[in-house]
Design an enzyme around this catalytic site. Structure first.
Site, PDB file in Angstrom:
ATOM      1  N   HIS A  39       0.734  -1.425  -0.042  1.00 52.39           N
ATOM      2  CA  HIS A  39       0.038   0.108   0.117  1.00 52.39           C
ATOM      3  C   HIS A  39       0.223   1.234  -0.318  1.00 52.39           C
ATOM      4  O   HIS A  39       1.758   1.781  -0.106  1.00 52.39           O
ATOM      5  CB  HIS A  39      -1.009  -0.111   1.230  1.00 52.39           C
ATOM      6  N   HIS A 124       5.643   5.725  -1.115  1.00 50.31           N
ATOM      7  CA  HIS A 124       6.614   4.101  -1.201  1.00 50.31           C
ATOM      8  C   HIS A 124       5.722   3.209  -1.191  1.00 50.31           C
ATOM      9  O   HIS A 124       5.005   2.837  -0.285  1.00 50.31           O
ATOM     10  CB  HIS A 124       7.970   4.363   0.189  1.00 50.31           C
TER      11      HIS A 124
END
Length: 176
Positions: A39, A124
């Site tokens: 995620h 990220h």
């Protein structure tokens, strides 16, 4: 409950990230994350109660209402920590739309009075923890093609010795 708000990855993009992670596993020692944990965290909330969770849902609706779907563009690998004990991640380009979404989520949390980790947003996807990076370049890596993300999710995080398990508590749609 321990919670965070994140951008969910489209299935094809998630599959491509898993391929990249398998390529990395052949070259990097570490505890690689399960595919179902991938995620992009927009705001880490930490411990919240049910009342705060309701405020978070309202904040998400306000932040995501009318927000466009988000283009995810891989932007190389990076690490947090030391080379012999690092968190290895796939970076994403900080597009104006992604930056605006993260800011809107955080702004609405501020308005609602819900606390969150104030670290600067750095998009990220965590690939591995406790990674020991080789001193040589990483070769033959195939990075995911850009993709479009359409959901922001409030996740509950449950920690165990096997790692974290995430449960979706609420989803807000992007892109109208």
């Amino acid at each position: 409950m321990r919670a965070f708000i994140a951008l969910e990855l489209p299935q094809d993009f998630e599959a491509d990230v898993a391929v990249l992670a398998r390529q990395l596993q052949a070259q990097v020692r570490g505890r690689f994350m399960r595919r179902d944990t991938y995620h992009v965290t927009l705001a880490f909330l930490g411990e919240i109660d049910e009342a705060a969770a309701r405020q978070v849902v309202d904040a998400m609706d306000l932040a995501c209402g009318g927000a466009p779907a988000i283009q995810l563009v891989p932007d190389g690998l990076g690490t947090f920590g030391r080379p012999h004990d690092a968190t290895l991640w796939l970076g994403l380009r900080l597009t104006p739309e992604l930056d605006a979404l993260a800011s809107a989520v955080r702004d609405q949390l501020d308005v609602a009075g819900v606390g969150y980790d104030q670290k600067a947003f750095r998009p990220h996807i965590t690939l591995a923890r406790r990674a020991a990076l080789p001193r040589r370049p990483l070769d033959g890596l195939m990075f995911p093609a850009p993709a479009t993300a359409c959901r922001v999710t409030l996740f509950k995080s449950v920690l165990s010795q096997e790692g974290a398990t995430y449960k979706a508590l609420y989803r807000a749609a992007l892109g109208g």
